[in-house]
Design a protein around this motif. Structure first.
Motif, PDB file in Angstrom:
ATOM      1  N   ARG A   1       0.891  -1.233  -0.026  1.00 12.52           N
ATOM      2  CA  ARG A   1       0.012  -0.047  -0.055  1.00 12.52           C
ATOM      3  C   ARG A   1       0.761   1.179  -0.022  1.00 12.52           C
ATOM      4  O   ARG A   1       1.901   1.223   0.993  1.00 12.52           O
ATOM      5  CB  ARG A   1      -0.939  -0.081   1.226  1.00 12.52           C
TER       6      ARG A   1
ATOM      7  N   GLN B   1      -2.732   5.748  -0.393  1.00 12.34           N
ATOM      8  CA  GLN B   1      -3.817   4.667  -0.026  1.00 12.34           C
ATOM      9  C   GLN B   1      -4.077   4.642   1.635  1.00 12.34           C
ATOM     10  O   GLN B   1      -5.122   4.391   1.948  1.00 12.34           O
ATOM     11  CB  GLN B   1      -3.486   3.266  -0.576  1.00 12.34           C
ATOM     12  N   VAL B   2      -3.006   4.585   2.323  1.00 11.40           N
ATOM     13  CA  VAL B   2      -3.280   4.675   3.808  1.00 11.40           C
ATOM     14  C   VAL B   2      -3.799   5.771   4.168  1.00 11.40           C
ATOM     15  O   VAL B   2      -4.870   5.472   5.201  1.00 11.40           O
ATOM     16  CB  VAL B   2      -1.697   4.183   4.637  1.00 11.40           C
TER      17      VAL B   2
ATOM     18  N   LEU C   1      -7.425   5.601   3.759  1.00 14.18           N
ATOM     19  CA  LEU C   1      -8.177   4.658   4.470  1.00 14.18           C
ATOM     20  C   LEU C   1      -8.871   5.562   5.746  1.00 14.18           C
ATOM     21  O   LEU C   1      -9.625   5.361   6.432  1.00 14.18           O
ATOM     22  CB  LEU C   1      -7.609   3.685   5.117  1.00 14.18           C
TER      23      LEU C   1
END
Length: 95
Positions: free
Chosen positions: A36, A40-41, A44
């Motif tokens: 990731r 992307q993290v 989240l």
């Protein structure tokens, strides 16, 4: 100096946690590698970093900023933590 060392240690711990999460996700996929990126993290958690980078950084630095958040999350935080650790380490003077 203590605050910077604490930030460096925290960054390294988060990098190891993110690497562990990627390893666990890879094992769960059964053959597919999961890595990731930092963006992307952050997504989240509901934070779109690419819009912020394009709004804050000058046009000449946007490409570099986007490259940093497209790297694997553990790599970005790990490199930052290692650099900060080396910059804030206590100096030993020998006589």
């Amino acid at each position: 100096m203590f605050v910077f060392r604490l930030i460096a240690l925290t960054s390294l711990v988060f990098a190891l946690m993110m690497m562990g999460a990627d390893i666990i996700s890879t094992m769960e996929m059964g053959g597919g590698v999961v890595v990731r990126s930092l963006s992307q993290v952050m997504m989240l958690f509901g934070f779109d970093a690419s819009n912020i980078i394009q709004a804050i950084l000058p046009q000449s630095a946007v490409g570099f900023g986007m490259m940093l958040i497209d790297w694997p999350g553990w790599l970005t935080l790990g490199v930052f933590g290692l650099l900060l650790t080396n910059l804030t380490r206590p100096r030993r003077y020998y006589s």
